[in-house]
Enzyme design. Sequence first.
Site, PDB file in Angstrom:
ATOM      1  N   ILE A  16     -35.859 -33.361  30.709  1.00 20.30           N
ATOM      2  CA  ILE A  16     -34.783 -33.629  29.736  1.00 20.30           C
ATOM      3  C   ILE A  16     -34.379 -32.322  29.051  1.00 20.30           C
ATOM      4  O   ILE A  16     -33.188 -32.047  28.868  1.00 20.30           O
ATOM      5  CB  ILE A  16     -35.218 -34.680  28.686  1.00 20.30           C
ATOM      6  CG1 ILE A  16     -35.562 -36.011  29.373  1.00 20.30           C
ATOM      7  CG2 ILE A  16     -34.099 -34.906  27.657  1.00 20.30           C
ATOM      8  CD1 ILE A  16     -36.024 -37.115  28.437  1.00 20.30           C
ATOM      9  N   ASN A 123     -41.731 -40.066  23.871  1.00 20.02           N
ATOM     10  CA  ASN A 123     -42.286 -41.416  23.777  1.00 20.02           C
ATOM     11  C   ASN A 123     -43.739 -41.415  23.315  1.00 20.02           C
ATOM     12  O   ASN A 123     -44.420 -40.410  23.499  1.00 20.02           O
ATOM     13  CB  ASN A 123     -42.223 -42.078  25.170  1.00 20.02           C
ATOM     14  CG  ASN A 123     -40.925 -42.834  25.359  1.00 20.02           C
ATOM     15  OD1 ASN A 123     -40.352 -43.339  24.393  1.00 20.02           O
ATOM     16  ND2 ASN A 123     -40.469 -42.908  26.592  1.00 20.02           N
ATOM     17  N   HIS A 178     -37.675 -49.008  20.811  1.00 17.66           N
ATOM     18  CA  HIS A 178     -37.400 -48.580  22.184  1.00 17.66           C
ATOM     19  C   HIS A 178     -38.513 -49.101  23.068  1.00 17.66           C
ATOM     20  O   HIS A 178     -39.519 -48.451  23.273  1.00 17.66           O
ATOM     21  CB  HIS A 178     -37.353 -47.042  22.227  1.00 17.66           C
ATOM     22  CG  HIS A 178     -36.987 -46.497  23.567  1.00 17.66           C
ATOM     23  ND1 HIS A 178     -35.867 -46.877  24.252  1.00 17.66           N
ATOM     24  CD2 HIS A 178     -37.587 -45.575  24.359  1.00 17.66           C
ATOM     25  CE1 HIS A 178     -35.794 -46.224  25.404  1.00 17.66           C
ATOM     26  NE2 HIS A 178     -36.834 -45.424  25.488  1.00 17.66           N
TER      27      HIS A 178
END
Length: 323
Positions: A16, A123, A178
């Site tokens: 990312i 995460n 999420h």
Amino acid sequence: MAFKRPKIALIGGGQIGGVLAQLSALRELGDVALFDIVEDMPQGKTLDIAEASRVDGFDVELKGTNTYEGIKGADIIIVTAGLPRKPGMSRDDLLTTNANIIKSVAEGIKEYAPDSYVIVISNPLDAMVTLMQKYTGFPANRVMGQAGVLDSSRFSSFIAWELGVSVKDVNAMVLGGHGDTMVPLVRYANVNGCPVMEQLVKKYGDEAKAKEVMDAMVERTKKAGGEVVGLLKTGSAFYSPASSAIAMAESIIKDQKRVLPTCAYLEGQYGVDGYYVGVPVVLGANGVERIIEVDLDEEEQKAMDVSVNAVKNLVADMGKLGF
Ligand code: TXD
């Protein structure tokens, strides 16, 4: 006073992080510092991107760094640092590893970019944002997480493909944490103001079938991350998470005041006090400038409560692990 380009620091130069650096350059959002603990890798990636500047036509500086000194004075920071789960690693092991990483990143940010705005992507998202705010001690309007922009974009894409319309005209939002408990808001989903459910009923001429199709899109949205992981085999989605965080950063840098679903600190809104949860917010020059509250019906609120509880459990787990 001389004008100065905004400085964007990207902590984590993996999948990312690399796309974030390229998108920041392509959109000329500002100068980029890409930080990673892996030696030479962020330097290599930024050199590679910078060498396309003539072809792509951008005037920004890109630098790779392995020290926090390199992010000095950053205005906005996007954090993707973390490790994926390895075989034999429990969820708590991963939580401990990533919490330690986020803690060290927060300390680096606090020291070298004390006035920055921070967008966390790592995460488990809701927990990592919570820690970032805790260990930077920054006001909550300057620390937020990216998940909802991506989840909403996925939901919108599925709706556009189903109805055969431009995705640009689809407005569909996903709230909550999420994870599997996220809450796609079906009732508010629309195509340029026309309710999606109404369009589905017209398409299929049958309410039950329309509901079945919508339910499938909702399920696909909730599991969309896993769908990509399943196909990639190694690693998780990286283009779309990067695009999503860039939309948030751009709204802050350019004071666009876009309304984007953001993992933001709630103080009473949606019946939640003292937790980071995904909700629509106004993103502008002051970061999270305002939380937008939409009325939820009983079923939606129930789904939101389940999602919030998942976030609370995660935060409690971190507490037990000493964070
Ligand atoms: O929407 C979302 N929020 C997400 C989140 C969607 C997809 C993936 N999401 C999560 O983002 C994913 O579960 C990971 O936690 C992060 C980053 O994903 P990415 O695909 O970029 O992971 P990589 O390629 O493994 O990159 C992580 C980098 C890697 O280069 C490590 O060397 C680096 O993090 N790393 C560190 N950087 C700085 N400081 C420390 N301590 C550190 N430790 C590892």
